[in-house]
Design a protein around this motif. Structure first.
Motif, PDB file in Angstrom:
ATOM      1  N   UNK A   1       0.832  -1.207   0.000  1.00 15.97           N
ATOM      2  CA  UNK A   1       0.000   0.000   0.000  1.00 15.97           C
ATOM      3  C   UNK A   1       0.862   1.250   0.000  1.00 15.97           C
ATOM      4  N   UNK A   2       1.914   1.254   0.809  1.00 20.06           N
ATOM      5  CA  UNK A   2       2.798   2.417   0.885  1.00 20.06           C
ATOM      6  C   UNK A   2       3.529   2.638  -0.428  1.00 20.06           C
ATOM      7  N   UNK A   3       3.953   1.556  -1.061  1.00 25.38           N
ATOM      8  CA  UNK A   3       4.650   1.667  -2.345  1.00 25.38           C
ATOM      9  C   UNK A   3       3.719   2.268  -3.395  1.00 25.38           C
ATOM     10  N   UNK A   4       2.465   1.789  -3.439  1.00 22.35           N
ATOM     11  CA  UNK A   4       1.492   2.344  -4.383  1.00 22.35           C
ATOM     12  C   UNK A   4       1.290   3.832  -4.134  1.00 22.35           C
ATOM     13  N   UNK A   5       1.153   4.210  -2.874  1.00 19.57           N
ATOM     14  CA  UNK A   5       0.938   5.612  -2.529  1.00 19.57           C
ATOM     15  C   UNK A   5       2.142   6.465  -2.926  1.00 19.57           C
ATOM     16  N   UNK A   6       3.346   5.971  -2.658  1.00 17.88           N
ATOM     17  CA  UNK A   6       4.547   6.727  -2.997  1.00 17.88           C
ATOM     18  C   UNK A   6       4.706   6.898  -4.507  1.00 17.88           C
ATOM     19  N   UNK A   7       4.365   5.883  -5.275  1.00 23.36           N
ATOM     20  CA  UNK A   7       4.456   6.023  -6.732  1.00 23.36           C
ATOM     21  C   UNK A   7       3.405   6.987  -7.265  1.00 23.36           C
ATOM     22  N   UNK A   8       2.228   7.026  -6.653  1.00 23.07           N
ATOM     23  CA  UNK A   8       1.223   7.999  -7.098  1.00 23.07           C
ATOM     24  C   UNK A   8       1.663   9.415  -6.739  1.00 23.07           C
ATOM     25  N   UNK A   9       2.302   9.583  -5.578  1.00 26.43           N
ATOM     26  CA  UNK A   9       2.845  10.892  -5.194  1.00 26.43           C
ATOM     27  C   UNK A   9       3.955  11.293  -6.155  1.00 26.43           C
ATOM     28  N   UNK A  10       4.806  10.345  -6.507  1.00 29.25           N
ATOM     29  CA  UNK A  10       5.903  10.631  -7.434  1.00 29.25           C
ATOM     30  C   UNK A  10       5.368  11.078  -8.792  1.00 29.25           C
ATOM     31  N   UNK A  11       4.308  10.427  -9.260  1.00 32.86           N
ATOM     32  CA  UNK A  11       3.733  10.811 -10.555  1.00 32.86           C
ATOM     33  C   UNK A  11       3.166  12.228 -10.500  1.00 32.86           C
ATOM     34  N   UNK A  12       2.442  12.541  -9.440  1.00 30.66           N
ATOM     35  CA  UNK A  12       1.862  13.885  -9.311  1.00 30.66           C
ATOM     36  C   UNK A  12       2.955  14.946  -9.246  1.00 30.66           C
ATOM     37  N   UNK A  13       4.000  14.676  -8.478  1.00 36.62           N
ATOM     38  CA  UNK A  13       5.071  15.655  -8.322  1.00 36.62           C
ATOM     39  C   UNK A  13       5.854  15.840  -9.618  1.00 36.62           C
ATOM     40  N   UNK A  14       6.092  14.744 -10.346  1.00 32.97           N
ATOM     41  CA  UNK A  14       6.827  14.848 -11.612  1.00 32.97           C
ATOM     42  C   UNK A  14       6.017  15.631 -12.637  1.00 32.97           C
ATOM     43  N   UNK A  15       4.704  15.427 -12.656  1.00 33.90           N
ATOM     44  CA  UNK A  15       3.856  16.165 -13.601  1.00 33.90           C
ATOM     45  C   UNK A  15       3.809  17.643 -13.274  1.00 33.90           C
ATOM     46  N   UNK A  16       3.929  17.971 -11.974  1.00 32.71           N
ATOM     47  CA  UNK A  16       3.905  19.384 -11.591  1.00 32.71           C
ATOM     48  C   UNK A  16       5.278  20.033 -11.722  1.00 32.71           C
ATOM     49  N   UNK A  17       6.304  19.255 -12.061  1.00 34.54           N
ATOM     50  CA  UNK A  17       7.627  19.809 -12.319  1.00 34.54           C
ATOM     51  C   UNK A  17       8.627  19.631 -11.196  1.00 34.54           C
ATOM     52  N   UNK A  18       8.226  19.002 -10.114  1.00 35.64           N
ATOM     53  CA  UNK A  18       9.125  18.803  -8.979  1.00 35.64           C
ATOM     54  C   UNK A  18       9.769  17.414  -9.089  1.00 35.64           C
ATOM     55  N   UNK A  19      10.752  17.288  -9.963  1.00 31.75           N
ATOM     56  CA  UNK A  19      11.381  15.992 -10.261  1.00 31.75           C
ATOM     57  C   UNK A  19      12.148  15.452  -9.057  1.00 31.75           C
ATOM     58  N   UNK A  20      12.826  16.325  -8.326  1.00 30.62           N
ATOM     59  CA  UNK A  20      13.625  15.879  -7.184  1.00 30.62           C
ATOM     60  C   UNK A  20      12.743  15.225  -6.123  1.00 30.62           C
ATOM     61  N   UNK A  21      11.567  15.770  -5.886  1.00 30.81           N
ATOM     62  CA  UNK A  21      10.637  15.196  -4.918  1.00 30.81           C
ATOM     63  C   UNK A  21      10.152  13.831  -5.397  1.00 30.81           C
ATOM     64  N   UNK A  22       9.908  13.701  -6.693  1.00 33.85           N
ATOM     65  CA  UNK A  22       9.476  12.420  -7.258  1.00 33.85           C
ATOM     66  C   UNK A  22      10.570  11.367  -7.108  1.00 33.85           C
ATOM     67  N   UNK A  23      11.816  11.745  -7.366  1.00 31.48           N
ATOM     68  CA  UNK A  23      12.928  10.807  -7.209  1.00 31.48           C
ATOM     69  C   UNK A  23      13.071  10.372  -5.764  1.00 31.48           C
ATOM     70  N   UNK A  24      12.846  11.278  -4.828  1.00 35.58           N
ATOM     71  CA  UNK A  24      12.944  10.948  -3.412  1.00 35.58           C
ATOM     72  C   UNK A  24      11.840   9.970  -3.010  1.00 35.58           C
ATOM     73  N   UNK A  25      10.619  10.177  -3.503  1.00 32.94           N
ATOM     74  CA  UNK A  25       9.509   9.279  -3.201  1.00 32.94           C
ATOM     75  C   UNK A  25       9.785   7.877  -3.735  1.00 32.94           C
ATOM     76  N   UNK A  26      10.359   7.800  -4.925  1.00 34.61           N
ATOM     77  CA  UNK A  26      10.685   6.503  -5.521  1.00 34.61           C
ATOM     78  C   UNK A  26      11.798   5.812  -4.730  1.00 34.61           C
ATOM     79  N   UNK A  27      12.772   6.592  -4.263  1.00 35.08           N
ATOM     80  CA  UNK A  27      13.857   6.024  -3.467  1.00 35.08           C
ATOM     81  C   UNK A  27      13.316   5.413  -2.174  1.00 35.08           C
TER      82      UNK A  27
END
Length: 101
Positions: free
Chosen positions: A16-42
């Motif tokens: 569940x946490x992995x799914x949530x983190x990947x959805x957060x990463x997608x939202x952040x990458x689409x909004x232009x915050x790539x570093x935050x998306x990379x951190x969520x994936x890590x």
């Protein structure tokens, strides 16, 4: 004393946490915050490794195999479709990943 969590429950919570983190990463990458998306994936990868849960195929293809950065096709990677292969080129490390489709 605290009650120890069963292995199945740990795995269920981790998924569940992995799914949530990947959805957060997608939202952040689409909004232009790539570093935050990379951190969520890590963080998602670390949870998967710690609980020995495999990342689903859909999430594995959203990661660079070499630098583990989040891949969002027009922003952080380039996708080309050849005969029976999908070639993804990461803009961060400039490596190519090839997948059958």
């Amino acid at each position: 004393m605290t009650r120890r969590i069963q292995k199945k429950d740990q795995m269920r919570i981790a998924k569940k946490r992995i799914e949530k983190l990947f959805s957060v990463a997608e939202k952040q990458a689409k909004s232009g915050n790539i570093q935050y998306a990379n951190n969520a994936v890590r963080i998602a990868r670390r949870i998967a490794m710690k609980t020995t849960v495999r990342l689903p195929k859909q999430y594995k293809h959203q990661l660079c195999k070499y630098c583990y950065h989040y891949l969002l096709p027009p922003v952080t990677c380039q996708v080309r479709m050849n005969n029976s292969k999908k070639t993804v080129t990461c803009f961060h490390c400039h490596k190519q990943m090839r997948y059958l489709y």
